[in-house]
Structure formats: C-alpha cells, structure tokens
Write a protein that holds these residues in place. Structure first.
Motif, PDB file in Angstrom:
ATOM      1  N   ARG A 161      76.526 -34.163   4.505  1.00 62.77           N
ATOM      2  CA  ARG A 161      75.352 -34.359   3.646  1.00 62.77           C
ATOM      3  C   ARG A 161      74.281 -33.325   3.949  1.00 62.77           C
ATOM      4  O   ARG A 161      73.667 -32.761   3.028  1.00 62.77           O
ATOM      5  CB  ARG A 161      74.772 -35.757   3.826  1.00 62.77           C
ATOM      6  N   LEU A 162      74.002 -33.056   5.224  1.00 59.32           N
ATOM      7  CA  LEU A 162      72.987 -32.063   5.582  1.00 59.32           C
ATOM      8  C   LEU A 162      73.343 -30.690   5.019  1.00 59.32           C
ATOM      9  O   LEU A 162      72.486 -29.993   4.467  1.00 59.32           O
ATOM     10  CB  LEU A 162      72.838 -31.987   7.105  1.00 59.32           C
ATOM     11  N   ILE A 163      74.609 -30.317   5.162  1.00 55.53           N
ATOM     12  CA  ILE A 163      75.043 -29.010   4.647  1.00 55.53           C
ATOM     13  C   ILE A 163      74.921 -28.971   3.129  1.00 55.53           C
ATOM     14  O   ILE A 163      74.352 -28.030   2.563  1.00 55.53           O
ATOM     15  CB  ILE A 163      76.491 -28.716   5.094  1.00 55.53           C
ATOM     16  N   GLN A 164      75.439 -29.985   2.459  1.00 54.88           N
ATOM     17  CA  GLN A 164      75.405 -29.997   0.989  1.00 54.88           C
ATOM     18  C   GLN A 164      73.981 -30.043   0.462  1.00 54.88           C
ATOM     19  O   GLN A 164      73.666 -29.386  -0.537  1.00 54.88           O
ATOM     20  CB  GLN A 164      76.225 -31.171   0.461  1.00 54.88           C
ATOM     21  N   LEU A 206      81.950 -22.905  -1.669  1.00 53.05           N
ATOM     22  CA  LEU A 206      82.217 -21.800  -0.754  1.00 53.05           C
ATOM     23  C   LEU A 206      81.314 -21.886   0.473  1.00 53.05           C
ATOM     24  O   LEU A 206      81.777 -21.801   1.618  1.00 53.05           O
ATOM     25  CB  LEU A 206      82.000 -20.465  -1.478  1.00 53.05           C
ATOM     26  N   PHE A 207      80.001 -22.056   0.252  1.00 54.68           N
ATOM     27  CA  PHE A 207      79.059 -22.116   1.375  1.00 54.68           C
ATOM     28  C   PHE A 207      79.280 -23.373   2.219  1.00 54.68           C
ATOM     29  O   PHE A 207      79.151 -23.328   3.439  1.00 54.68           O
ATOM     30  CB  PHE A 207      77.623 -22.059   0.859  1.00 54.68           C
ATOM     31  N   THR A 208      79.609 -24.488   1.585  1.00 54.96           N
ATOM     32  CA  THR A 208      79.887 -25.718   2.343  1.00 54.96           C
ATOM     33  C   THR A 208      81.079 -25.508   3.259  1.00 54.96           C
ATOM     34  O   THR A 208      81.036 -25.831   4.453  1.00 54.96           O
ATOM     35  CB  THR A 208      80.138 -26.898   1.384  1.00 54.96           C
ATOM     36  N   LEU A 226      81.015 -25.448   7.443  1.00 53.52           N
ATOM     37  CA  LEU A 226      81.864 -26.343   8.229  1.00 53.52           C
ATOM     38  C   LEU A 226      82.799 -25.544   9.138  1.00 53.52           C
ATOM     39  O   LEU A 226      82.998 -25.887  10.309  1.00 53.52           O
ATOM     40  CB  LEU A 226      82.665 -27.262   7.310  1.00 53.52           C
ATOM     41  N   ALA A 227      83.368 -24.471   8.597  1.00 52.39           N
ATOM     42  CA  ALA A 227      84.278 -23.649   9.391  1.00 52.39           C
ATOM     43  C   ALA A 227      83.545 -22.991  10.568  1.00 52.39           C
ATOM     44  O   ALA A 227      84.073 -22.940  11.685  1.00 52.39           O
ATOM     45  CB  ALA A 227      84.932 -22.589   8.512  1.00 52.39           C
ATOM     46  N   ALA A 233      83.292 -23.656  15.865  1.00 55.34           N
ATOM     47  CA  ALA A 233      83.091 -22.939  17.133  1.00 55.34           C
ATOM     48  C   ALA A 233      82.532 -23.872  18.202  1.00 55.34           C
ATOM     49  O   ALA A 233      82.736 -23.639  19.398  1.00 55.34           O
ATOM     50  CB  ALA A 233      82.165 -21.747  16.929  1.00 55.34           C
ATOM     51  N   LEU A 234      81.847 -24.926  17.782  1.00 56.84           N
ATOM     52  CA  LEU A 234      81.273 -25.873  18.737  1.00 56.84           C
ATOM     53  C   LEU A 234      82.305 -26.848  19.290  1.00 56.84           C
ATOM     54  O   LEU A 234      81.980 -27.636  20.185  1.00 56.84           O
ATOM     55  CB  LEU A 234      80.131 -26.663  18.075  1.00 56.84           C
TER      56      LEU A 234
END
Length: 199
Positions: free
Chosen positions: A78-81, A169-171, A175-176, A180-181
C-alpha cells in the motif's frame, strides 16, 4: 474556482516548469489572470504559496496511504502504490516536493519536515517488520532510495512520453529493490575493489 486556488494552480505549474527561484510573483499573477499585487490579497508572499503547495502535497499523499494495515507485507504494498499514485496523479506537486524543499522558508521547512518525519517513520516501521535486523540508518537509506525511484518520473523534464504501465513497473521495481534487505546487514557483500571496477 476560488481565486486562491487559481493562484496555487498557476504557481504549481510555474514552479514545476521553472523552479521556485525562477518564478516571480508577477509571473504567477499573469498565469493566474490577476495582477502580481493582487496575489498579496490572498497570500503574504511567494514563500507562503510554496508552503501551501507543500501542505497540499503532504495531504494528498497521506490521504492515499490511509490507516496502517495489520499485515506488514500488505502495508508495504500500500505504501509503495500510494507513493506511485501520488507521483503519477499529482506530477507537478510531486516534482515540487522532490526538488524544492530547500526553497521553503525556515519555519515552513521545519513544519514540513515534522510531517514528513511521521510518514518516514511509517515506512521504517513497515520495513522493520518485513525485513528485521537492520539499523534505522539502513532503513532510512532504503526508504529514501525507493521514494526517489518512485518520484523519478515526476522530476523528469516535462513533455516526454510516460510508460503506459508506469504504475505496475515502478511498484515491481520498488518491491524488487527492497529484496536487498532480505540479506542481514552483517552478510552484505563488501564494496568491490578499485581493481575489480577497472578490470
């Protein structure tokens, strides 16, 4: 439309296209269809106009994220979107948010940073729940990097073509990048040597 909103829309357009420092009150007035001096009946200064635009940007973004979700993975999505939607649907405001924070007057910047800090804390709490074991500094850096990615389309020069599936694409990219975390900080690969880069 109220005169105040006409002035704000004119300033938003010009600040986005030319930068805050590159626009005078007379230019804002001309774009809004009023005299420059008439602006002072609605706003004390150009600084106040910028501050109101930042308030509108923060309000739009916080309205999109809504209340925190119980599941941290759903909260992260949700934060990303929400950040993507803000950057796409409010491109000018997003561009001003990304580029003009240093132009805010001192008191206005302090107020904005307080609001921004609450938003940042929400991201950090979410990442800490999704990817435990990282310091706050690492999580802050991760959030800033992801948000820069999500805002990148809003900061490009106006007039270019936008990718048709930019939101998805940005979402996916955000996420990708956050995978790394999944590797604990202690196991992170050391930076490559100068010889490795040159070779």
């Amino acid at each position: 439309m109220k005169r105040e909103q006409q002035i704000l829309q004119a300033a938003e357009k010009l600040f986005y296209e030319r930068s805050f420092d590159g626009v005078g009150v007379d230019a804002i007035g001309k774009e809004a269809g009023v005299t420059g001096s008439a602006i002072y009946r609605h706003f004390n200064s150009k600084d106040e106009i910028l501050s109101v635009l930042f308030d509108q940007a923060a309000d739009a973004l916080l309205a999109k994220v809504g209340e925190p979700m119980d599941d941290p993975r759903e909260e992260l999505l949700r934060l990303i979107q929400a950040h993507v939607e803000f950057a796409v649907n409010h491109q000018r405001l997003a561009g001003i948010w990304a580029r003009e924070q240093r132009a805010l007057a001192h008191a206005d910047r302090r107020n904005f940073l307080r609001r921004q800090h609450r938003y940042l804390d929400r991201w950090i709490a979410c990442l800490d729940a999704c990817f435990p074991g990282h310091s706050r500094d690492e999580l802050v850096s991760a959030v800033q990097a992801v948000q820069a990615l999500l805002m990148s389309d809003a900061t490009r020069p106006p007039g270019g073509r936008r990718a048709p599936r930019l939101r998805a694409l940005f979402t996916d990219m955000a996420l990708a990048s956050l995978t790394a975390l999944t590797k604990p900080a202690a196991e992170a690969a050391p930076p490559p040597s100068t010889a490795a880069i040159a070779g």
